[in-house]
Design a protein around this motif. Structure first.
Motif, PDB file in Angstrom:
ATOM      1  N   GLU A 107       0.838  -1.197   0.000  1.00 17.21           N
ATOM      2  CA  GLU A 107       0.000   0.000   0.000  1.00 17.21           C
ATOM      3  C   GLU A 107       0.876   1.251   0.000  1.00 17.21           C
ATOM      4  O   GLU A 107       1.713   1.441   0.868  1.00 17.21           O
ATOM      5  CB  GLU A 107      -0.927   0.017   1.217  1.00 17.21           C
ATOM      6  CG  GLU A 107      -1.935   1.152   1.174  1.00 17.21           C
ATOM      7  CD  GLU A 107      -2.878   1.149   2.372  1.00 17.21           C
ATOM      8  OE1 GLU A 107      -3.749   2.033   2.431  1.00 17.21           O
ATOM      9  OE2 GLU A 107      -2.734   0.266   3.247  1.00 17.21           O
ATOM     10  N   GLY A 108       0.700   2.070  -1.048  1.00 14.69           N
ATOM     11  CA  GLY A 108       1.467   3.302  -1.137  1.00 14.69           C
ATOM     12  C   GLY A 108       2.846   3.152  -1.747  1.00 14.69           C
ATOM     13  O   GLY A 108       3.613   4.108  -1.809  1.00 14.69           O
ATOM     14  N   VAL A 109       3.180   1.956  -2.234  1.00 15.05           N
ATOM     15  CA  VAL A 109       4.493   1.703  -2.840  1.00 15.05           C
ATOM     16  C   VAL A 109       4.282   1.279  -4.293  1.00 15.05           C
ATOM     17  O   VAL A 109       3.836   0.157  -4.556  1.00 15.05           O
ATOM     18  CB  VAL A 109       5.288   0.628  -2.072  1.00 15.05           C
ATOM     19  CG1 VAL A 109       6.661   0.426  -2.714  1.00 15.05           C
ATOM     20  CG2 VAL A 109       5.428   1.001  -0.609  1.00 15.05           C
ATOM     21  N   SER A 110       4.581   2.157  -5.229  1.00 12.76           N
ATOM     22  CA  SER A 110       4.417   1.869  -6.657  1.00 12.76           C
ATOM     23  C   SER A 110       5.771   1.615  -7.305  1.00 12.76           C
ATOM     24  O   SER A 110       6.699   2.420  -7.162  1.00 12.76           O
ATOM     25  CB  SER A 110       3.735   3.056  -7.362  1.00 12.76           C
ATOM     26  OG  SER A 110       2.395   3.175  -6.938  1.00 12.76           O
ATOM     27  N   ILE A 396       5.745   4.795   2.897  1.00  7.62           N
ATOM     28  CA  ILE A 396       6.958   4.749   3.723  1.00  7.62           C
ATOM     29  C   ILE A 396       6.634   4.253   5.123  1.00  7.62           C
ATOM     30  O   ILE A 396       7.453   3.594   5.776  1.00  7.62           O
ATOM     31  CB  ILE A 396       7.679   6.126   3.743  1.00  7.62           C
ATOM     32  CG1 ILE A 396       9.116   5.974   4.252  1.00  7.62           C
ATOM     33  CG2 ILE A 396       6.917   7.136   4.558  1.00  7.62           C
ATOM     34  CD1 ILE A 396      10.018   5.194   3.349  1.00  7.62           C
ATOM     35  N   GLN A 397       5.395   4.535   5.580  1.00 13.31           N
ATOM     36  CA  GLN A 397       4.979   3.999   6.877  1.00 13.31           C
ATOM     37  C   GLN A 397       4.753   2.486   6.810  1.00 13.31           C
ATOM     38  O   GLN A 397       4.989   1.778   7.774  1.00 13.31           O
ATOM     39  CB  GLN A 397       3.695   4.707   7.337  1.00 13.31           C
ATOM     40  CG  GLN A 397       3.916   6.165   7.735  1.00 13.31           C
ATOM     41  CD  GLN A 397       2.623   6.884   8.041  1.00 13.31           C
ATOM     42  OE1 GLN A 397       1.613   6.675   7.361  1.00 13.31           O
ATOM     43  NE2 GLN A 397       2.648   7.751   9.057  1.00 13.31           N
ATOM     44  N   THR A 398       4.344   2.012   5.627  1.00  9.99           N
ATOM     45  CA  THR A 398       4.076   0.580   5.457  1.00  9.99           C
ATOM     46  C   THR A 398       5.357  -0.249   5.484  1.00  9.99           C
ATOM     47  O   THR A 398       5.411  -1.308   6.117  1.00  9.99           O
ATOM     48  CB  THR A 398       3.334   0.333   4.123  1.00  9.99           C
ATOM     49  OG1 THR A 398       2.125   1.081   4.117  1.00  9.99           O
ATOM     50  CG2 THR A 398       3.019  -1.138   3.934  1.00  9.99           C
ATOM     51  N   ILE A 399       6.394   0.226   4.779  1.00 13.88           N
ATOM     52  CA  ILE A 399       7.620  -0.585   4.663  1.00 13.88           C
ATOM     53  C   ILE A 399       8.802  -0.010   5.433  1.00 13.88           C
ATOM     54  O   ILE A 399       9.877  -0.615   5.480  1.00 13.88           O
ATOM     55  CB  ILE A 399       8.017  -0.775   3.181  1.00 13.88           C
ATOM     56  CG1 ILE A 399       8.433   0.560   2.534  1.00 13.88           C
ATOM     57  CG2 ILE A 399       6.916  -1.462   2.398  1.00 13.88           C
ATOM     58  CD1 ILE A 399       9.017   0.404   1.140  1.00 13.88           C
TER      59      ILE A 399
END
Length: 427
Positions: A107-110, A396-399
């Protein structure tokens, strides 16, 4: 051809040796010419052109007028044949285009991948005993499809200081941007270092003799990429009693006529077929204009009798042929299980020369067993893949924590800090 009956597996390596000189035999000469061209540029190139090609040239760049004159020397029938081949090669290589790959890995990482052309490519076209204008098609067509901006072509001049008209016609047809009358080691050195006339390129393509092959390998030490190690041509045919012996012989000879250092191999479960092919080779050989060259190559070549298809396949994968013809009652077995081959030709009516010219596949292929690790030239050969990534605040919070832990475990504190400083701001 020497006939070998049921060799033991421990003998295969010796039996399958190529008739090539070792790199050590050639590398000293290549290094000397590279050093000279690097230091002295065009004068060194001219010196070796005079030495090896027997012609002294003041200007090695092919002019527009020379191209126009060459076009007039090519018959309409040959032009039509070249255009047909170009159409098929274009169709096959255009089909190799791939779309951009885009994935959200978290999520949020493309993350995505795009292919971009190699902007400066150098094509090497042999022109000695056989002016290979077909290789211009095989290299310039995919380079043009890929969108390469500079497509430079080097080919050795004849004794009159000219390049074969069909090479010039084909180069013009396929969008080559500069044509230079230089061959051999000195051409590869020119591509590697750049001279007043020969542009330095990012990647060198094209087959050649053993000296050109070693020169290309040496170019990689100076930061220039190459398509693959592609030296003297080779062909392996696997055939049984269902094959047509005259067809098999014609295919073997089609590669043998390339050069005295070419090699052809017949693998068969039928001693009767081996004998028939041997007889056919002798009949067909005498009718060839290049009989002397083909005879020397045949002397380097072998017919090998094996017990069964499984043993044949193991031996073929050990050899890793550049060209592989399958003409058996069990074709699917070889097609499904071949691991090491540059290009495969199937059945009685698929001669290897079809791939050399007009079927649409590429004929610039790995030799000398390099098919175990290299592909033949294709559209991707003229592109490089670039990956992209874009991470949002959520991403960035996800990974981020995983990155921090991994960086710390590797002892790379600055790597960790690059994430920590961002996470801190987002709290």
């Amino acid at each position: 051809m020497k006939t070998i009956l049921n060799p033991l597996k421990k003998e295969w390596k010796k039996i399958l040796e190529r008739p090539t000189k070792t790199v050590d035999d050639i590398e000293k000469t290549v290094n000397q010419i590279f050093d000279d061209v690097k230091r002295n540029g065009d004068p060194a190139v001219h010196k070796y052109t005079a030495l090896f090609d027997g012609v002294s040239l003041v200007n090695t760049v092919v002019s527009e007028q020379e191209v126009k004159e060459a076009i007039g020397f090519v018959s309409e029938e040959l032009k039509e044949a070249i255009q047909l081949a170009k159409a098929n090669i274009t169709k096959f290589h255009t089909a190799q285009k791939t779309e951009k790959i885009h994935v959200e890995t978290a999520e949020g990482v493309s993350c995505w991948q795009e292919k971009r052309p190699i902007n400066k490519v150098g094509l090497y076209i042999p022109g000695g005993t056989a002016p290979l204008f077909s290789t211009v098609l095989m290299l310039a067509v995919p380079a043009q499809i890929a969108g390469c901006k500079e497509i430079v072509l080097c080919s050795p001049p004849n004794k009159e200081g000219k390049i074969h008209p069909a090479i010039l016609y084909t180069a013009n047809l396929c969008g080559v941007t500069k044509i230079i009358k230089v061959g051999g080691i000195q051409a590869i050195a020119g591509y590697t270092f750049g001279t007043e006339t020969i542009p330095q390129v990012y990647k060198i393509f094209g087959p050649g003799n053993q000296f050109v092959t070693v020169a290309k390998q040496l170019a990689t030490k100076h930061g220039v990429a190459i398509d693959m190690p592609a030296g003297p041509s080779e062909l392996l045919v696997v055939a049984d009693d269902t094959a047509n012996a005259s067809y098999v012989a014609s295919d073997l000879l089609s590669q043998a006529e390339h050069g005295a250092d070419s090699q052809v191999i017949l693998v068969s479960t039928s001693k009767n077929l081996i004998d028939e092919v041997s007889s056919e080779i002798q009949k067909q050989l005498l009718a060839l204009p290049r009989v002397e060259i083909a005879t020397k190559a045949i002397d380097n070549s072998k017919s090998i009798l094996v017990e069964n298809d499984e043993e044949a396949l193991d031996l073929i994968n050990e050899y890793g042929p550049e060209h592989f013809i399958v003409c058996t009652n069990n074709n699917d077995y070889f097609i499904d299980n071949i691991e090491n081959a540059g290009s495969v030709f199937i059945g009685n009516y698929t001669p290897e020369s079809a791939g050399d010219y007009a079927s649409g596949t590429n004929h610039t292929l790995p030799t000398n067993g390099f098919s175990k690790a290299y592909s033949g030239v294709n559209l991707d050969s003229f592109t490089k893949s670039i990956t992209f990534q874009e991470i949002s605040k959520k991403g960035i919070q996800t990974i981020g924590n995983a990155i921090e832990l991994m960086a710390e475990a590797e002892g790379l504190q600055a790597h960790k800090n690059a994430v920590s400083i961002r996470l801190k701001d987002l709290k």
